[in-house]
Every structure is written in C-alpha cells, then in structure tokens.
Design a protein around this motif. Structure first.
Motif, PDB file in Angstrom:
ATOM      1  N   LEU A 229       0.723  -1.097  -0.264  1.00  0.00           N
ATOM      2  CA  LEU A 229       0.086  -0.015   0.120  1.00  0.00           C
ATOM      3  C   LEU A 229       0.965   1.349  -0.231  1.00  0.00           C
ATOM      4  O   LEU A 229       0.484   2.349  -0.705  1.00  0.00           O
ATOM      5  CB  LEU A 229      -1.065   0.014   1.194  1.00  0.00           C
ATOM      6  CG  LEU A 229      -2.192  -1.210   1.157  1.00  0.00           C
ATOM      7  CD1 LEU A 229      -2.644  -1.040   2.541  1.00  0.00           C
ATOM      8  CD2 LEU A 229      -2.678  -0.888  -0.009  1.00  0.00           C
ATOM      9  N   LYS A 230       1.958   1.164   0.827  1.00  0.00           N
ATOM     10  CA  LYS A 230       2.837   2.289   0.714  1.00  0.00           C
ATOM     11  C   LYS A 230       3.658   2.841  -0.637  1.00  0.00           C
ATOM     12  O   LYS A 230       3.452   3.569  -1.200  1.00  0.00           O
ATOM     13  CB  LYS A 230       4.071   2.208   1.777  1.00  0.00           C
ATOM     14  CG  LYS A 230       4.562   3.460   2.117  1.00  0.00           C
ATOM     15  CD  LYS A 230       5.472   3.100   3.296  1.00  0.00           C
ATOM     16  CE  LYS A 230       4.733   3.508   4.776  1.00  0.00           C
ATOM     17  NZ  LYS A 230       4.483   4.538   5.243  1.00  0.00           N
ATOM     18  N   LYS A 231       4.035   1.346  -1.456  1.00  0.00           N
ATOM     19  CA  LYS A 231       4.429   1.578  -2.776  1.00  0.00           C
ATOM     20  C   LYS A 231       3.260   2.266  -3.569  1.00  0.00           C
ATOM     21  O   LYS A 231       3.671   2.888  -4.559  1.00  0.00           O
ATOM     22  CB  LYS A 231       4.866   0.563  -3.073  1.00  0.00           C
ATOM     23  CG  LYS A 231       6.382  -0.202  -2.490  1.00  0.00           C
ATOM     24  CD  LYS A 231       6.824  -1.316  -3.158  1.00  0.00           C
ATOM     25  CE  LYS A 231       7.994  -1.776  -2.443  1.00  0.00           C
ATOM     26  NZ  LYS A 231       8.405  -3.190  -2.926  1.00  0.00           N
ATOM     27  N   GLY A 232       2.042   1.901  -3.435  1.00  0.00           N
ATOM     28  CA  GLY A 232       0.962   2.374  -3.999  1.00  0.00           C
ATOM     29  C   GLY A 232       0.436   3.803  -3.837  1.00  0.00           C
ATOM     30  O   GLY A 232      -0.535   4.205  -4.579  1.00  0.00           O
ATOM     31  N   GLY A 233       1.163   4.414  -2.847  1.00  0.00           N
ATOM     32  CA  GLY A 233       0.754   5.786  -2.807  1.00  0.00           C
ATOM     33  C   GLY A 233      -0.393   5.884  -1.716  1.00  0.00           C
ATOM     34  O   GLY A 233      -1.030   6.935  -1.889  1.00  0.00           O
ATOM     35  N   VAL A 234      -0.858   5.023  -1.122  1.00  0.00           N
ATOM     36  CA  VAL A 234      -1.859   5.004  -0.059  1.00  0.00           C
ATOM     37  C   VAL A 234      -1.672   5.522   1.152  1.00  0.00           C
ATOM     38  O   VAL A 234      -0.604   4.902   1.719  1.00  0.00           O
ATOM     39  CB  VAL A 234      -2.882   3.532  -0.072  1.00  0.00           C
ATOM     40  CG1 VAL A 234      -3.802   3.723   0.989  1.00  0.00           C
ATOM     41  CG2 VAL A 234      -3.158   2.989  -1.318  1.00  0.00           C
ATOM     42  N   ASP A 235      -2.063   6.451   1.615  1.00  0.00           N
ATOM     43  CA  ASP A 235      -1.550   7.139   3.054  1.00  0.00           C
ATOM     44  C   ASP A 235      -2.515   6.711   3.923  1.00  0.00           C
ATOM     45  O   ASP A 235      -3.302   7.688   4.403  1.00  0.00           O
ATOM     46  CB  ASP A 235      -1.563   8.877   2.750  1.00  0.00           C
ATOM     47  CG  ASP A 235      -1.133   9.540   3.816  1.00  0.00           C
ATOM     48  OD1 ASP A 235      -0.230   8.803   4.660  1.00  0.00           O
ATOM     49  OD2 ASP A 235      -1.297  10.759   4.225  1.00  0.00           O
ATOM     50  N   PHE A 236      -2.090   5.500   4.533  1.00  0.00           N
ATOM     51  CA  PHE A 236      -2.945   5.038   5.584  1.00  0.00           C
ATOM     52  C   PHE A 236      -2.674   5.646   6.798  1.00  0.00           C
ATOM     53  O   PHE A 236      -3.222   5.439   7.871  1.00  0.00           O
ATOM     54  CB  PHE A 236      -3.096   3.451   5.438  1.00  0.00           C
ATOM     55  CG  PHE A 236      -1.753   2.761   5.686  1.00  0.00           C
ATOM     56  CD1 PHE A 236      -0.881   2.764   6.757  1.00  0.00           C
ATOM     57  CD2 PHE A 236      -1.001   2.313   4.383  1.00  0.00           C
ATOM     58  CE1 PHE A 236       0.318   2.165   6.644  1.00  0.00           C
ATOM     59  CE2 PHE A 236       0.118   2.027   4.355  1.00  0.00           C
ATOM     60  CZ  PHE A 236       0.811   1.914   5.531  1.00  0.00           C
ATOM     61  N   GLU A 237      -1.540   6.004   7.358  1.00  0.00           N
ATOM     62  CA  GLU A 237      -0.910   6.407   8.500  1.00  0.00           C
ATOM     63  C   GLU A 237      -1.572   7.726   8.628  1.00  0.00           C
ATOM     64  O   GLU A 237      -1.708   7.855  10.061  1.00  0.00           O
ATOM     65  CB  GLU A 237       0.605   6.743   8.395  1.00  0.00           C
ATOM     66  CG  GLU A 237       1.258   5.303   8.269  1.00  0.00           C
ATOM     67  CD  GLU A 237       2.919   5.541   7.846  1.00  0.00           C
ATOM     68  OE1 GLU A 237       3.081   6.591   7.327  1.00  0.00           O
ATOM     69  OE2 GLU A 237       3.490   4.480   8.107  1.00  0.00           O
TER      70      GLU A 237
END
Length: 157
Positions: free
Chosen positions: A100-108
C-alpha cells in the motif's frame, strides 16, 4: 339474441398491483488500519461467505496504475504467491503495509475505508474488489438551534 362468450372479472382483479423492488443490500465494508492492514469485520466476512481459516488469496491492483484506488482479491489454492487472513480482535486482517505504501496509499495519516464488491474473474472463480476511499467527516449540523434563547443583556463570564 345469441349467447356470447363473456369474460367476468372478480373484485381481486380490480385491486392495483404494487410493484415492490427488492432493495439492494449495502455492500460490505472494511477499513485500512494505520499500520497498513486490511481489516475485515466478522460481519463482512459472513456476508461474503468467506472461510477465514482456510481462505488464501492472490492480491492485485489494476495494471498500469501508479496510485492504488482498488485492490483485487482472487481466491487461490495455497502456494507461495497467496495471502491469508490473520485473526485480530473481532475481525480478520491481511497485512499489506509495504504494498500500500508503494502504491501511494496514505493510511498512516487518514482513515481509509473500502467497499467490497464481487466480480467474475473467470468461469469458475469469483473475485472481490475492494474500492478504497477516505472516510468522510461528519457534516456540520446546520439545523435550527434548540432550547431556550439566551437573555440578551447578561454575560455569563
């Protein structure tokens, strides 16, 4: 006068028929935790009829997209390329923080939810699409104020 064939009506035939359309059940939902795990509540897995203990999935995203807006789960047999559920609290999770981090998802920094829909992957396999979206904040209440009106001349300081 000849006797003619006459069709007679009953009172039940005169009642208008009300068409009831079955309401579509809302799509099951889940969320992405701030540690990058896809969290599936037990109710969502029950609605989708997924066995959490033995289910393995191939996980993918749409080809050629830089930013992840949806994740696809395709049921597969147990192998090196599959992900499985882990028990966590009242639901089950699939850890995907690095992907998800590599895919640009800002879950934090923001709360993300996903709606789960099904699609036919091939003739015998039914896949699941997780459409990721941000959780909208609660709208500001703009209705009529309730209760007694405050007196104009007094301050409560």
């Amino acid at each position: 006068m000849k006797l003619k064939a006459i069709k007679f009506f009953s009172p039940e035939e005169n009642v208008p028929k009300v068409k009831t359309t079955p309401k579509a059940a809302p799509l099951p939902t889940g969320y992405i935790s701030n540690s990058g795990k896809l969290v599936f509540p037990a109710a969502a897995l029950g609605d989708l009829v997924i066995d959490q203990e033995s289910a393995n999935f191939k996980i993918g995203i749409p080809e050629g997209k830089r930013k992840i807006k949806s994740v696809y789960l395709i049921p597969a047999s147990n192998s090196d390329q599959t992900f499985s559920f882990e028990k966590s609290g009242r639901g089950h999770v699939i850890p995907l923080a690095t992907i998800l981090k590599k895919g640009g998802v800002d879950f934090e920094s923001q709360k993300l939810v996903f709606k789960i829909s099904t699609f036919d992957f091939d003739q015998a396999t039914k896949g699941y699409e997780l459409a990721i979206e941000t959780e909208a904040p609660k709208p500001v209440y703009t209705g009529k104020p309730r209760g007694r009106k405050a007196k104009a001349g007094t301050d409560s300081e």
